[in-house]
Scaffold this motif. Structure first.
Motif, PDB file in Angstrom:
ATOM      1  N   MET A  94       0.927  -1.307  -0.019  1.00 38.50           N
ATOM      2  CA  MET A  94       0.125   0.032  -0.110  1.00 38.50           C
ATOM      3  C   MET A  94       0.894   1.211   0.149  1.00 38.50           C
ATOM      4  SD  MET A  94      -3.089   1.125   2.659  1.00 38.50           S
ATOM      5  CE  MET A  94      -3.292  -0.277   3.176  1.00 38.50           C
ATOM      6  N   ASP A  95       0.300   2.322  -0.547  1.00 40.30           N
ATOM      7  CA  ASP A  95       1.140   3.488  -0.618  1.00 40.30           C
ATOM      8  C   ASP A  95       1.563   3.991   0.901  1.00 40.30           C
ATOM      9  OD1 ASP A  95       1.836   6.238  -0.532  1.00 40.30           O
ATOM     10  OD2 ASP A  95       0.365   6.797  -2.000  1.00 40.30           O
ATOM     11  N   GLN A  96       2.685   4.077   1.074  1.00 39.09           N
ATOM     12  CA  GLN A  96       3.124   4.366   2.438  1.00 39.09           C
ATOM     13  C   GLN A  96       2.516   5.521   3.278  1.00 39.09           C
ATOM     14  OE1 GLN A  96       4.685   2.130   4.281  1.00 39.09           O
ATOM     15  NE2 GLN A  96       4.866   0.725   2.576  1.00 39.09           N
ATOM     16  N   ASN A  97       2.162   6.538   2.230  1.00 41.95           N
ATOM     17  CA  ASN A  97       1.550   7.868   2.897  1.00 41.95           C
ATOM     18  C   ASN A  97      -0.119   7.650   3.214  1.00 41.95           C
ATOM     19  OD1 ASN A  97       3.805   9.066   2.119  1.00 41.95           O
ATOM     20  ND2 ASN A  97       2.988   9.509   0.043  1.00 41.95           N
ATOM     21  N   ILE A  98      -0.583   6.411   2.875  1.00 42.02           N
ATOM     22  CA  ILE A  98      -1.994   6.328   3.249  1.00 42.02           C
ATOM     23  C   ILE A  98      -1.926   5.631   4.420  1.00 42.02           C
ATOM     24  CG2 ILE A  98      -4.386   4.944   2.488  1.00 42.02           C
ATOM     25  CD1 ILE A  98      -3.418   5.676  -0.369  1.00 42.02           C
ATOM     26  N   ASN A  99      -2.479   5.958   5.556  1.00 43.97           N
ATOM     27  CA  ASN A  99      -2.637   5.314   6.823  1.00 43.97           C
ATOM     28  C   ASN A  99      -4.077   5.278   7.182  1.00 43.97           C
ATOM     29  OD1 ASN A  99      -2.846   4.731   9.375  1.00 43.97           O
ATOM     30  ND2 ASN A  99      -1.114   6.062  10.034  1.00 43.97           N
ATOM     31  N   PRO A 100      -4.753   4.145   6.946  1.00 44.07           N
ATOM     32  CA  PRO A 100      -6.226   3.900   7.202  1.00 44.07           C
ATOM     33  C   PRO A 100      -6.349   4.375   8.616  1.00 44.07           C
ATOM     34  CG  PRO A 100      -5.231   1.954   6.201  1.00 44.07           C
ATOM     35  CD  PRO A 100      -4.147   2.872   6.683  1.00 44.07           C
ATOM     36  N   GLN A 101      -5.859   4.301   9.756  1.00 46.93           N
ATOM     37  CA  GLN A 101      -6.175   4.663  11.086  1.00 46.93           C
ATOM     38  C   GLN A 101      -6.362   6.291  10.844  1.00 46.93           C
ATOM     39  OE1 GLN A 101      -7.266   2.749  13.511  1.00 46.93           O
ATOM     40  NE2 GLN A 101      -7.903   4.739  14.412  1.00 46.93           N
ATOM     41  N   LYS A 102      -5.288   6.796  10.271  1.00 48.86           N
ATOM     42  CA  LYS A 102      -5.463   8.363  10.451  1.00 48.86           C
ATOM     43  C   LYS A 102      -6.781   8.943   9.618  1.00 48.86           C
ATOM     44  CE  LYS A 102      -2.624  12.347   8.876  1.00 48.86           C
ATOM     45  NZ  LYS A 102      -4.028  12.932   8.720  1.00 48.86           N
ATOM     46  N   LEU A 103      -6.995   8.168   8.734  1.00 41.03           N
ATOM     47  CA  LEU A 103      -8.395   8.583   8.009  1.00 41.03           C
ATOM     48  C   LEU A 103      -9.488   8.118   8.975  1.00 41.03           C
ATOM     49  CD1 LEU A 103      -7.891   7.180   4.327  1.00 41.03           C
ATOM     50  CD2 LEU A 103      -7.595   9.283   5.047  1.00 41.03           C
ATOM     51  N   ILE A 104      -9.212   7.286   9.548  1.00 46.33           N
ATOM     52  CA  ILE A 104     -10.498   6.835  10.471  1.00 46.33           C
ATOM     53  C   ILE A 104     -10.558   8.038  11.619  1.00 46.33           C
ATOM     54  CG2 ILE A 104     -11.348   5.461  12.319  1.00 46.33           C
ATOM     55  CD1 ILE A 104     -10.202   2.977  10.262  1.00 46.33           C
ATOM     56  N   ASP A 105      -9.284   8.601  12.237  1.00 48.96           N
ATOM     57  CA  ASP A 105      -9.352   9.297  13.351  1.00 48.96           C
ATOM     58  C   ASP A 105      -9.833  10.634  12.842  1.00 48.96           C
ATOM     59  OD1 ASP A 105      -8.277   7.329  15.017  1.00 48.96           O
ATOM     60  OD2 ASP A 105      -6.288   7.742  14.943  1.00 48.96           O
ATOM     61  N   ASP A 106      -9.331  10.981  11.594  1.00 47.81           N
ATOM     62  CA  ASP A 106      -9.739  12.302  11.057  1.00 47.81           C
ATOM     63  C   ASP A 106     -11.304  12.412  10.932  1.00 47.81           C
ATOM     64  OD1 ASP A 106      -8.999  15.100   9.996  1.00 47.81           O
ATOM     65  OD2 ASP A 106      -9.829  14.076   8.397  1.00 47.81           O
ATOM     66  N   LEU A 107     -11.954  11.591  10.138  1.00 48.25           N
ATOM     67  CA  LEU A 107     -13.225  11.347  10.080  1.00 48.25           C
ATOM     68  C   LEU A 107     -14.057  11.485  11.516  1.00 48.25           C
ATOM     69  CD1 LEU A 107     -15.512  11.607   8.188  1.00 48.25           C
ATOM     70  CD2 LEU A 107     -15.464   9.149   7.796  1.00 48.25           C
ATOM     71  N   GLN A 108     -13.495  10.912  12.338  1.00 47.32           N
ATOM     72  CA  GLN A 108     -14.098  10.511  13.848  1.00 47.32           C
ATOM     73  C   GLN A 108     -14.204  12.011  14.361  1.00 47.32           C
ATOM     74  OE1 GLN A 108     -15.274   7.676  15.557  1.00 47.32           O
ATOM     75  NE2 GLN A 108     -16.162   9.566  16.647  1.00 47.32           N
ATOM     76  N   HIS A 109     -12.894  12.581  14.266  1.00 41.93           N
ATOM     77  CA  HIS A 109     -12.810  13.863  15.029  1.00 41.93           C
ATOM     78  C   HIS A 109     -13.659  14.944  14.250  1.00 41.93           C
ATOM     79  CE1 HIS A 109     -11.029  17.411  16.631  1.00 41.93           C
ATOM     80  NE2 HIS A 109     -10.918  17.978  15.432  1.00 41.93           N
ATOM     81  N   TRP A 110     -14.002  14.902  12.973  1.00 38.75           N
ATOM     82  CA  TRP A 110     -14.864  16.008  12.317  1.00 38.75           C
ATOM     83  C   TRP A 110     -16.328  15.626  12.918  1.00 38.75           C
ATOM     84  CZ3 TRP A 110     -19.169  15.429   9.320  1.00 38.75           C
ATOM     85  CH2 TRP A 110     -19.430  16.374   8.925  1.00 38.75           C
ATOM     86  N   ILE A 111     -16.764  14.140  12.901  1.00 39.16           N
ATOM     87  CA  ILE A 111     -18.079  14.087  13.368  1.00 39.16           C
ATOM     88  C   ILE A 111     -18.293  14.251  14.681  1.00 39.16           C
ATOM     89  CG2 ILE A 111     -19.296  11.783  14.158  1.00 39.16           C
ATOM     90  CD1 ILE A 111     -18.141  10.482  11.461  1.00 39.16           C
ATOM     91  N   THR A 112     -17.208  14.083  15.574  1.00 38.62           N
ATOM     92  CA  THR A 112     -17.605  14.381  16.932  1.00 38.62           C
ATOM     93  C   THR A 112     -17.552  16.006  17.293  1.00 38.62           C
ATOM     94  OG1 THR A 112     -16.304  12.564  17.692  1.00 38.62           O
ATOM     95  CG2 THR A 112     -16.670  14.266  19.410  1.00 38.62           C
ATOM     96  N   ALA A 113     -16.543  16.583  16.528  1.00 38.58           N
ATOM     97  CA  ALA A 113     -16.521  18.209  16.518  1.00 38.58           C
ATOM     98  C   ALA A 113     -17.545  18.833  15.975  1.00 38.58           C
ATOM     99  CB  ALA A 113     -15.374  18.622  15.696  1.00 38.58           C
ATOM    100  N   ASN A 114     -18.413  18.147  15.099  1.00 38.33           N
ATOM    101  CA  ASN A 114     -19.791  18.827  14.387  1.00 38.33           C
ATOM    102  C   ASN A 114     -20.886  18.084  14.869  1.00 38.33           C
ATOM    103  OD1 ASN A 114     -18.684  20.697  12.430  1.00 38.33           O
ATOM    104  ND2 ASN A 114     -17.362  18.958  11.825  1.00 38.33           N
ATOM    105  N   ARG A 115     -20.686  17.158  16.156  1.00 40.35           N
ATOM    106  CA  ARG A 115     -21.810  16.580  16.601  1.00 40.35           C
ATOM    107  C   ARG A 115     -22.789  15.710  15.775  1.00 40.35           C
ATOM    108  NH1 ARG A 115     -25.085  20.546  19.907  1.00 40.35           N
ATOM    109  NH2 ARG A 115     -26.088  18.681  20.497  1.00 40.35           N
ATOM    110  N   GLU A 116     -22.177  15.437  14.707  1.00 43.25           N
ATOM    111  CA  GLU A 116     -23.067  14.498  13.671  1.00 43.25           C
ATOM    112  C   GLU A 116     -23.540  13.199  14.453  1.00 43.25           C
ATOM    113  OE1 GLU A 116     -23.702  14.003   9.369  1.00 43.25           O
ATOM    114  OE2 GLU A 116     -23.297  15.818  10.434  1.00 43.25           O
TER     115      GLU A 116
END
Length: 166
Positions: free
Chosen positions: A1-23
């Motif tokens: 896999m492309d070494q720049n793609i970190n699935p956990q980072k994508l998950i954490d980023d989306l989770q942060h957005w969801i929590t910050a926006n109370r989605e």
């Protein structure tokens, strides 16, 4: 896999957005595109490619490349999500519903059917992905705005592109 793609980072980023926006406090999973994608990413990320077949490993890589593309699109449009105009009912039922149905059908037809047995092998990435993608088809379009719909179409496009490469 492309070494720049970190699935956990994508998950954490989306989770942060969801929590910050109370989605997650306003919507349920089948009402929010972002909760649906997050649930899918979490399920798919539990898969361990080193234990899979070469096909599973390749599809796993293509999937995360596609989801990284979707995340980039999401990052560009996320500021506009809460100010976007709602989609008119006639457009939702006409154009968008038709395009989504076609994309979903093409993609689901490319994925193998989940094994019909008492025990479904969830060590197969193809099975995990099929179940997760099928869940996304249950997303209610009722409250999506134009940005949500654009991101949903991007999701299906990027996933379709990945499956064409597979």
């Amino acid at each position: 896999m492309d070494q720049n793609i970190n699935p956990q980072k994508l998950i954490d980023d989306l989770q942060h957005w969801i929590t910050a926006n109370r989605e997650d406090q306003v919507w349920t999973q089948h009402e929010s595109l972002y909760l649906e994608v997050l649930a899918q990413w979490k399920a798919v990320n539990r898969y361990r490619p080193e234990n899979g077949t070469a096909d599973d490993q390749r599809l796993y890589q293509l999937y995360w490349i596609a989801m990284d593309q979707w995340h980039q699109s999401f990052a560009q449009q996320s500021e506009e999500i809460f100010t976007a105009l709602p989609i008119q009912a006639t457009d939702k039922v006409g154009f968008y519903d038709g395009v989504l149905q076609e994309l979903q059908t093409v993609i689901l037809d490319r994925l193998p059917q989940v094994q019909q047995a008492k025990i479904v092998r969830m060590t197969s990435f193809l099975n995990i992905l099929r179940v997760s993608v099928n869940d996304l088809t249950k997303l209610s379009l009722d409250d999506l705005n134009v940005v949500d719909m654009s991101l949903l179409l991007d999701y299906w496009k990027f996933l379709g592109d990945a499956l064409r490469k597979f």
